[in-house]
Write a protein that holds these residues in place. Sequence first.
Motif, short mmCIF file in Angstrom:
data_model
loop_
_atom_site.label_atom_id
_atom_site.label_comp_id
_atom_site.label_asym_id
_atom_site.label_seq_id
_atom_site.Cartn_x
_atom_site.Cartn_y
_atom_site.Cartn_z
N VAL A 98 -76.72 -58.31 74.75
CA VAL A 98 -75.27 -58.49 74.04
C VAL A 98 -73.62 -58.68 75.76
CG1 VAL A 98 -73.17 -57.72 72.77
CG2 VAL A 98 -75.76 -57.83 72.08
N SER A 99 -73.42 -59.69 75.48
CA SER A 99 -72.44 -59.43 77.28
C SER A 99 -71.27 -60.45 76.04
CB SER A 99 -73.01 -59.97 78.34
OG SER A 99 -73.41 -62.30 77.67
N ASN A 100 -70.14 -60.26 77.11
CA ASN A 100 -68.85 -60.78 77.39
C ASN A 100 -67.64 -60.41 78.15
OD1 ASN A 100 -66.55 -60.65 75.28
ND2 ASN A 100 -67.00 -59.58 74.02
N GLU A 101 -66.47 -61.26 78.29
CA GLU A 101 -65.97 -60.89 79.38
C GLU A 101 -65.22 -59.96 79.23
OE1 GLU A 101 -63.23 -64.37 77.54
OE2 GLU A 101 -65.20 -65.85 78.34
N PRO A 102 -65.50 -58.93 80.25
CA PRO A 102 -64.67 -58.05 80.46
C PRO A 102 -63.15 -58.28 81.20
CG PRO A 102 -65.69 -58.99 82.87
CD PRO A 102 -66.09 -59.57 81.96
N ALA B 104 -63.33 -55.95 74.62
CA ALA B 104 -64.97 -56.73 74.90
C ALA B 104 -65.65 -56.04 74.29
CB ALA B 104 -65.30 -57.26 75.64
N SER B 105 -65.95 -54.47 74.57
CA SER B 105 -66.33 -53.64 74.69
C SER B 105 -66.62 -53.32 73.04
CB SER B 105 -66.94 -52.61 75.38
OG SER B 105 -65.42 -51.65 75.29
N MET B 106 -65.63 -53.54 72.66
CA MET B 106 -65.55 -53.13 70.78
C MET B 106 -66.45 -54.03 70.45
SD MET B 106 -62.00 -51.21 71.05
CE MET B 106 -61.12 -51.91 72.27
N ASP B 107 -66.26 -55.40 69.98
CA ASP B 107 -66.57 -56.34 70.14
C ASP B 107 -68.40 -56.01 70.76
OD1 ASP B 107 -64.39 -57.70 69.44
OD2 ASP B 107 -64.55 -59.26 70.44
N TRP C 294 -68.39 -63.10 72.82
CA TRP C 294 -69.36 -62.63 73.44
C TRP C 294 -70.63 -64.05 73.71
CZ3 TRP C 294 -68.39 -59.79 68.41
CH2 TRP C 294 -68.59 -60.79 67.54
N HIS C 295 -71.99 -63.24 73.76
CA HIS C 295 -73.67 -64.81 73.91
C HIS C 295 -74.25 -63.50 73.84
CE1 HIS C 295 -75.19 -67.58 75.57
NE2 HIS C 295 -75.61 -66.43 76.42
N PHE C 296 -75.19 -63.84 73.27
CA PHE C 296 -76.41 -63.13 72.82
C PHE C 296 -77.87 -63.57 73.46
CE2 PHE C 296 -73.45 -62.92 69.65
CZ PHE C 296 -73.02 -61.39 69.26
N THR C 297 -78.52 -63.26 74.23
CA THR C 297 -79.38 -63.64 74.99
C THR C 297 -81.08 -62.46 74.04
OG1 THR C 297 -78.23 -63.90 77.11
CG2 THR C 297 -80.04 -64.60 77.17
N ILE D 70 -76.99 -65.65 80.74
CA ILE D 70 -76.02 -65.18 80.62
C ILE D 70 -74.37 -65.40 82.02
CG2 ILE D 70 -75.28 -62.91 80.88
CD1 ILE D 70 -77.59 -62.08 80.21
N PRO D 71 -73.83 -65.79 81.17
CA PRO D 71 -71.94 -66.64 81.55
C PRO D 71 -72.07 -65.98 82.60
CG PRO D 71 -72.04 -67.07 79.49
CD PRO D 71 -73.06 -65.16 79.43
N GLU D 72 -71.39 -66.17 84.04
CA GLU D 72 -71.29 -65.52 85.01
C GLU D 72 -69.87 -64.39 84.60
OE1 GLU D 72 -71.80 -67.25 89.09
OE2 GLU D 72 -72.52 -68.92 87.69
N SER D 73 -69.03 -64.96 83.61
CA SER D 73 -68.21 -64.17 83.92
C SER D 73 -68.21 -62.99 82.59
CB SER D 73 -66.85 -65.25 83.38
OG SER D 73 -67.58 -65.53 82.09
N HIS D 74 -69.25 -63.04 82.51
CA HIS D 74 -69.44 -61.67 81.49
C HIS D 74 -70.24 -60.58 82.30
CE1 HIS D 74 -69.99 -63.94 77.30
NE2 HIS D 74 -69.08 -64.26 77.90
#
Length: 188
Positions: A98-102, A107-110, A47-50, A153-157
């Motif tokens: 809150v973002s994550n690698e799809p 990912a959505s649960m995390d 995940w990533h938090f911005t 926010i990472p482009e892959s997220h």
Amino acid sequence: MMNAVLDNIKSRRSVRVYTEQQVSAEDLNLILEAATYAPSGMNCQTWHFTAIQDAAVLRELNEKIKGAFAKSSNVHLQERGQSQTYCCYYHAPTLVIVSNEPVRWWASMDCACAMQNIFLSAKSLGVASCWINQLGQTCDDPDVRTFLTKLGIPESHRVYGCAALGYADEGAPMKEKKLAEGTVTIIR
């Protein structure tokens, strides 16, 4: 007998009217730290938090979201996109994305677990909160995606949720929690 954790869980409510008072750096850091302690699939922590506290950046993000809504085939979203007063984050002084690698099926649960930690830690610090979905709906719009990348926010997220954070306005309505019947089954 109630304990502090259960009391915090039972008393937290979504707030949609905020004062202009900013969340302190110390409290924001504690909230973000709590987010990182959420469980994650295989402990990958992808995940990533911005966190955004700059009012101009928040307004620009809201305009990008409104632009994406204006392009929608959904009439309700089009209305939001054309509204002069619509603010997806309810003018909260802080927004945590809150973002994550799809590609990770969990990912959505995390992200949901991390969001809950954000809400509960915020409540414990006297900070009000609300789950914000609109960026998750619009993060694939090209203009929105470009802006998210600019924010780091990472482009892959993809965005799975946001948390509006601030202090509840004195007149902010607080809904009483009514538990739906039939939502728990215990098999012993």
